[in-house]
Design a protein around this motif. Structure first.
Motif, PDB file in Angstrom:
ATOM      1  N   GLU A 170       5.031  -2.486  -9.684  1.00 20.20           N
ATOM      2  CA  GLU A 170       4.805  -1.066  -9.907  1.00 20.20           C
ATOM      3  C   GLU A 170       3.953  -0.188  -9.076  1.00 20.20           C
ATOM      4  O   GLU A 170       3.107   0.298  -9.245  1.00 20.20           O
ATOM      5  N   VAL A 171       4.207  -0.463  -7.679  1.00 19.67           N
ATOM      6  CA  VAL A 171       3.297   0.309  -6.760  1.00 19.67           C
ATOM      7  C   VAL A 171       4.390   1.261  -5.809  1.00 19.67           C
ATOM      8  O   VAL A 171       5.363   0.988  -5.441  1.00 19.67           O
ATOM      9  N   PHE A 172       3.802   2.391  -5.612  1.00 24.93           N
ATOM     10  CA  PHE A 172       4.322   3.499  -4.652  1.00 24.93           C
ATOM     11  C   PHE A 172       4.181   3.164  -3.374  1.00 24.93           C
ATOM     12  O   PHE A 172       3.155   2.048  -2.869  1.00 24.93           O
ATOM     13  N   PRO A 173       4.629   3.726  -2.368  1.00 26.12           N
ATOM     14  CA  PRO A 173       4.694   3.268  -1.047  1.00 26.12           C
ATOM     15  C   PRO A 173       3.263   3.458  -0.352  1.00 26.12           C
ATOM     16  O   PRO A 173       2.785   2.598   0.493  1.00 26.12           O
ATOM     17  N   GLN A 174       2.519   4.528  -0.780  1.00 27.58           N
ATOM     18  CA  GLN A 174       0.982   4.647  -0.438  1.00 27.58           C
ATOM     19  C   GLN A 174       0.290   3.577  -1.079  1.00 27.58           C
ATOM     20  O   GLN A 174      -0.820   3.143  -0.345  1.00 27.58           O
ATOM     21  N   ASP A 175       0.561   2.972  -2.054  1.00 28.81           N
ATOM     22  CA  ASP A 175      -0.149   2.092  -2.767  1.00 28.81           C
ATOM     23  C   ASP A 175       0.131   0.765  -1.856  1.00 28.81           C
ATOM     24  O   ASP A 175      -0.660  -0.221  -2.059  1.00 28.81           O
ATOM     25  N   LYS A 176       1.365   0.330  -1.492  1.00 33.82           N
ATOM     26  CA  LYS A 176       1.692  -0.906  -0.601  1.00 33.82           C
ATOM     27  C   LYS A 176       0.705  -0.897   0.507  1.00 33.82           C
ATOM     28  O   LYS A 176       0.305  -1.810   0.997  1.00 33.82           O
ATOM     29  N   GLU A 177       0.629   0.413   1.176  1.00 35.67           N
ATOM     30  CA  GLU A 177      -0.185   0.552   2.341  1.00 35.67           C
ATOM     31  C   GLU A 177      -1.794  -0.068   1.933  1.00 35.67           C
ATOM     32  O   GLU A 177      -2.423  -0.658   2.666  1.00 35.67           O
ATOM     33  N   LYS A 178      -2.210   0.450   0.784  1.00 37.26           N
ATOM     34  CA  LYS A 178      -3.596   0.323   0.418  1.00 37.26           C
ATOM     35  C   LYS A 178      -3.821  -1.403   0.214  1.00 37.26           C
ATOM     36  O   LYS A 178      -4.567  -1.930   0.343  1.00 37.26           O
ATOM     37  N   VAL A 179      -2.760  -2.029  -0.333  1.00 32.00           N
ATOM     38  CA  VAL A 179      -2.701  -3.196  -0.588  1.00 32.00           C
ATOM     39  C   VAL A 179      -2.651  -4.088   0.449  1.00 32.00           C
ATOM     40  O   VAL A 179      -3.698  -5.121   0.698  1.00 32.00           O
ATOM     41  N   ILE A 180      -2.098  -3.661   1.602  1.00 36.21           N
ATOM     42  CA  ILE A 180      -2.083  -4.153   2.891  1.00 36.21           C
ATOM     43  C   ILE A 180      -3.537  -4.240   3.433  1.00 36.21           C
ATOM     44  O   ILE A 180      -3.972  -5.139   3.964  1.00 36.21           O
ATOM     45  N   GLU A 181      -4.177  -2.801   3.241  1.00 35.70           N
ATOM     46  CA  GLU A 181      -5.455  -2.854   3.803  1.00 35.70           C
ATOM     47  C   GLU A 181      -6.382  -3.652   3.136  1.00 35.70           C
ATOM     48  O   GLU A 181      -7.371  -4.412   3.780  1.00 35.70           O
ATOM     49  N   GLY A 182      -6.060  -3.855   1.720  1.00 33.73           N
ATOM     50  CA  GLY A 182      -7.076  -4.797   0.904  1.00 33.73           C
ATOM     51  C   GLY A 182      -6.978  -6.272   1.598  1.00 33.73           C
ATOM     52  O   GLY A 182      -8.138  -7.121   1.675  1.00 33.73           O
ATOM     53  N   LEU A 183      -5.589  -6.576   1.713  1.00 31.80           N
ATOM     54  CA  LEU A 183      -5.683  -8.120   2.222  1.00 31.80           C
ATOM     55  C   LEU A 183      -6.139  -8.341   3.622  1.00 31.80           C
ATOM     56  O   LEU A 183      -6.396  -9.244   3.896  1.00 31.80           O
ATOM     57  N   LYS A 184      -6.150  -7.213   4.405  1.00 36.95           N
ATOM     58  CA  LYS A 184      -6.716  -7.391   5.817  1.00 36.95           C
ATOM     59  C   LYS A 184      -8.257  -7.575   5.913  1.00 36.95           C
ATOM     60  O   LYS A 184      -8.919  -7.818   6.954  1.00 36.95           O
ATOM     61  N   LYS A 185      -8.777  -7.266   4.533  1.00 34.12           N
ATOM     62  CA  LYS A 185     -10.373  -7.420   4.892  1.00 34.12           C
ATOM     63  C   LYS A 185     -10.621  -8.779   4.983  1.00 34.12           C
ATOM     64  O   LYS A 185     -12.036  -9.186   5.309  1.00 34.12           O
ATOM     65  N   ASP A 186      -9.841  -9.748   4.450  1.00 33.20           N
ATOM     66  CA  ASP A 186     -10.320 -11.095   4.815  1.00 33.20           C
ATOM     67  C   ASP A 186      -9.926 -11.432   6.246  1.00 33.20           C
ATOM     68  O   ASP A 186      -8.592 -11.490   6.817  1.00 33.20           O
ATOM     69  N   LYS A 187     -10.998 -11.370   7.188  1.00 28.82           N
ATOM     70  CA  LYS A 187     -10.864 -11.584   8.691  1.00 28.82           C
ATOM     71  C   LYS A 187     -10.364 -12.886   9.108  1.00 28.82           C
ATOM     72  O   LYS A 187     -10.075 -12.975  10.391  1.00 28.82           O
ATOM     73  N   LYS A 188     -10.341 -13.660   8.243  1.00 26.33           N
ATOM     74  CA  LYS A 188      -9.744 -15.251   8.533  1.00 26.33           C
ATOM     75  C   LYS A 188      -8.313 -15.397   8.692  1.00 26.33           C
ATOM     76  O   LYS A 188      -8.074 -16.564   9.281  1.00 26.33           O
ATOM     77  N   HIS A 189      -7.531 -14.389   8.396  1.00 20.51           N
ATOM     78  CA  HIS A 189      -6.102 -14.526   8.255  1.00 20.51           C
ATOM     79  C   HIS A 189      -5.472 -13.256   8.524  1.00 20.51           C
ATOM     80  O   HIS A 189      -5.964 -12.076   8.636  1.00 20.51           O
ATOM     81  N   ALA A 207       0.302  -3.162   8.593  1.00 20.79           N
ATOM     82  CA  ALA A 207       0.050  -4.967   8.542  1.00 20.79           C
ATOM     83  C   ALA A 207      -0.153  -5.319  10.039  1.00 20.79           C
ATOM     84  O   ALA A 207       0.225  -4.641  10.993  1.00 20.79           O
ATOM     85  N   ASP A 208      -0.686  -6.436  10.225  1.00 21.46           N
ATOM     86  CA  ASP A 208      -1.254  -7.048  11.555  1.00 21.46           C
ATOM     87  C   ASP A 208       0.182  -7.402  12.178  1.00 21.46           C
ATOM     88  O   ASP A 208       0.593  -7.252  13.212  1.00 21.46           O
ATOM     89  N   LEU A 209       1.326  -7.683  11.161  1.00 26.84           N
ATOM     90  CA  LEU A 209       2.500  -7.935  11.827  1.00 26.84           C
ATOM     91  C   LEU A 209       3.665  -7.416  10.917  1.00 26.84           C
ATOM     92  O   LEU A 209       3.876  -7.746  10.041  1.00 26.84           O
ATOM     93  N   GLY A 210       4.334  -6.511  11.403  1.00 27.79           N
ATOM     94  CA  GLY A 210       5.701  -5.761  10.576  1.00 27.79           C
ATOM     95  C   GLY A 210       6.841  -6.535  10.948  1.00 27.79           C
ATOM     96  O   GLY A 210       7.196  -6.548  12.082  1.00 27.79           O
ATOM     97  N   ILE A 211       7.471  -7.040   9.884  1.00 23.59           N
ATOM     98  CA  ILE A 211       8.937  -7.726  10.228  1.00 23.59           C
ATOM     99  C   ILE A 211       9.935  -6.715   9.265  1.00 23.59           C
ATOM    100  O   ILE A 211       9.792  -6.962   8.128  1.00 23.59           O
ATOM    101  N   ALA A 212      11.090  -6.274  10.119  1.00 21.98           N
ATOM    102  CA  ALA A 212      12.256  -5.469   9.431  1.00 21.98           C
ATOM    103  C   ALA A 212      13.144  -6.388   9.249  1.00 21.98           C
ATOM    104  O   ALA A 212      13.752  -7.062  10.126  1.00 21.98           O
ATOM    105  N   ILE A 213      14.078  -6.319   8.263  1.00 20.09           N
ATOM    106  CA  ILE A 213      15.086  -6.763   8.163  1.00 20.09           C
ATOM    107  C   ILE A 213      16.242  -6.273   8.901  1.00 20.09           C
ATOM    108  O   ILE A 213      16.502  -5.032   8.621  1.00 20.09           O
ATOM    109  N   GLY A 214      17.263  -6.814   9.273  1.00 22.28           N
ATOM    110  CA  GLY A 214      18.311  -6.275  10.218  1.00 22.28           C
ATOM    111  C   GLY A 214      18.938  -5.179   9.414  1.00 22.28           C
ATOM    112  O   GLY A 214      19.270  -4.157  10.107  1.00 22.28           O
ATOM    113  N   ALA A 215      19.468  -5.390   8.309  1.00 28.15           N
ATOM    114  CA  ALA A 215      20.261  -4.583   7.437  1.00 28.15           C
ATOM    115  C   ALA A 215      19.462  -3.353   6.735  1.00 28.15           C
ATOM    116  O   ALA A 215      19.991  -2.701   5.992  1.00 28.15           O
ATOM    117  N   GLY A 216      18.077  -3.233   7.058  1.00 32.22           N
ATOM    118  CA  GLY A 216      17.366  -2.270   6.476  1.00 32.22           C
ATOM    119  C   GLY A 216      17.440  -0.671   7.289  1.00 32.22           C
ATOM    120  O   GLY A 216      18.314  -0.614   7.954  1.00 32.22           O
TER     121      GLY A 216
END
Length: 310
Positions: A92-111, A129-138
Motif C-alpha cells: 500500500e505504498v505510493f510512488p513517492q513512498d517507495k522512494e522513501k522506503v529505499i532511502e530508509g534502507l540505504k541508511k544501513d551503510k553496510k549494505h 537505489a544504489d542499483l536500479g534494475i529495469a525489466i525489459g518489458a517495462g
C-alpha cells in the motif's frame, strides 16, 4: 479501489468481506461504481512465473534480503509473497513512498540496495537505489531511470546480473594482483637491490619477456569470463522439478465430456494443483499437486462448477 469506496462512504461490511476474501486469494480488487452504488467487482491476479520462486530462493542463498515493495493492499501482497517465498512485504505504498522506503534502507551503510521494477510508479525508487534494475518489458520511464536493463522479463536474470558482476569484479582483482606482482618482482630485480647480497640481477631481455607474459596472462584471465554460464528459464525449471503427490475424489453429476472439462478446470484453479484428470466412467477426478492443497477448497471449487465431490 478500496480507498475510493471509503471516501464515497460505499464500503459496507458485506462488501468489505468480499474484498478481503478476494485479497486473501492474491487478487487485486477493482470496484465498478456509478454515482451512488457499487455495480460490481473485478478481480485481477498476477500470473507468477515458474522461475520467480526459484530466483528468490537462489538470491536468499547468496545472502541477499528480498523485500516486496508494492502498491497493492496488504492481504494481496502477503498472499503473493507467500507463494514466491518473500519474507518481508511493504504494501500500500505510493510512488513517492517507495522512494522513501529505499532511502530508509540505504541508511544501513553496510549494505547496498538494489531496486527491480518495470512500471512508471517504480521510476523514483529506481533512481534513488544504489542499483536500479529495469525489466525489459517495462515502461520507458523505468528503463531511463535504471542502471541495468534486463533483456528478458525473468527474475532469474537479476541473479544472473549479480553473479556476473561478482565474476567480473573477481577477475579485475585477480588481474590487478598479478600485474602488480609481476611489476614489483621485476622492479626489485631490475633495480639491482638483490645483486650486492645475492648476485641476482635481471637480464633486460628476460624483463621484456616477463612484461609480455604479464600482459598475456591478464588478457587470458579476462577471457575466462566467457565461461560464465547464464541460468536459463528452462534450466531452472528442469533442475527444480517439484515432487508431485496425488489424491482422488469421487464426483457426482458428471454426464458428458463437457462436464469432465468443467470439473478439471475447477480443480486447476485451486492453489498448488498441477493437473487434474476426471473420468466419466469412474465418476472421479485424479489430482496431482505440489507441496500441499486444501481439499475443502477443491471440493468447494467442484461444487461451484455444479457438481458434488467427496
Amino acid at each position: 479501489n478500496e480507498r475510493i469506496l471509503v471516501e464515497k462512504n460505499l464500503l459496507d461490511e458485506k462488501l468489505k468481506q468480499q474484498i478481503s476474501t478476494f485479497s486473501k486469494e492474491g487478487k487485486t480488487v477493482l470496484s465498478v461504481l456509478d454515482e451512488k452504488d457499487v455495480l460490481g467487482l473485478i478481480t485481477i491476479k498476477d500470473q507468477i512465473k515458474k522461475t520467480s520462486k526459484d530466483a528468490i530462493k537462489e538470491l536468499k542463498k547468496e545472502g541477499i534480503e528480498v523485500v516486496m515493495l508494492t502498491g497493492d493492499n496488504k492481504e494481496t501482497a502477503s498472499k503473493i509473497a507467500s507463494e514466491v517465498g518473500v519474507d518481508k512485504v511493504i504494501a500500500e505504498v505510493f510512488p513517492q513512498d517507495k522512494e522513501k522506503v529505499i532511502e530508509g534502507l540505504k541508511k544501513d551503510k553496510k549494505h547496498l540496495v538494489a531496486m527491480v521494477g518495470d512500471g512508471v510508479n517504480d521510476a523514483l525508487a529506481l533512481t534513488k537505489a544504489d542499483l536500479g534494475i529495469a525489466i525489459g518489458a517495462g515502461s520507458d520511464v523505468a528503463k531511463d531511470s535504471s542502471d541495468i536493463i534486463l533483456l528478458r522479463s525473468d527474475l532469474m536474470d537479476v541473479l544472473n546480473v549479480i553473479m556476473l558482476s561478482r565474476r567480473i569484479l573477481k577477475t579485475i582483482k585477480g588481474n590487478l594482483f598479478w600485474a602488480f606482482f609481476y611489476n614489483c618482482i621485476g622492479i626489485i630485480l631490475a633495480s639491482g637491490l638483490l645483486y650486492a647480497p645475492f648476485s641476482i640481477k635481471l637480464n633486460p631481455m628476460i624483463g621484456s619477456l616477463a612484461m609480455s607474459l604479464s600482459s598475456v596472462f591478464v588478457v587470458c584471465n579476462a577471457l575466462t569470463i566467457n565461461f560464465f554460464k547464464v541460468k536459463s528459464q528452462n534450466e531452472v525449471v528442469n533442475n527444480t522439478k517439484p515432487q508431485l503427490s496425488k489424491v482422488t475424489l469421487e464426483v457426482e453429476g458428471m454426464m458428458c465430456e463437457h462436464c469432465v472439462g468443467h470439473v478439471e478446470e475447477a480443480c486447476k484453479k485451486v492453489d498448488n494443483v498441477v493437473s487434474a484428470k476426471a473420468s466419466l466412467k469412474k465418476k472421479n477426478v485424479e489430482i496431482e499437486y505440489e507441496e500441499n492443497i486444501d481439499l475443502e477448497k477443491v471440493k468447494t471449487a467442484i461444487e461451484e462448477a455444479g457438481y458434488k465431490a467427496k
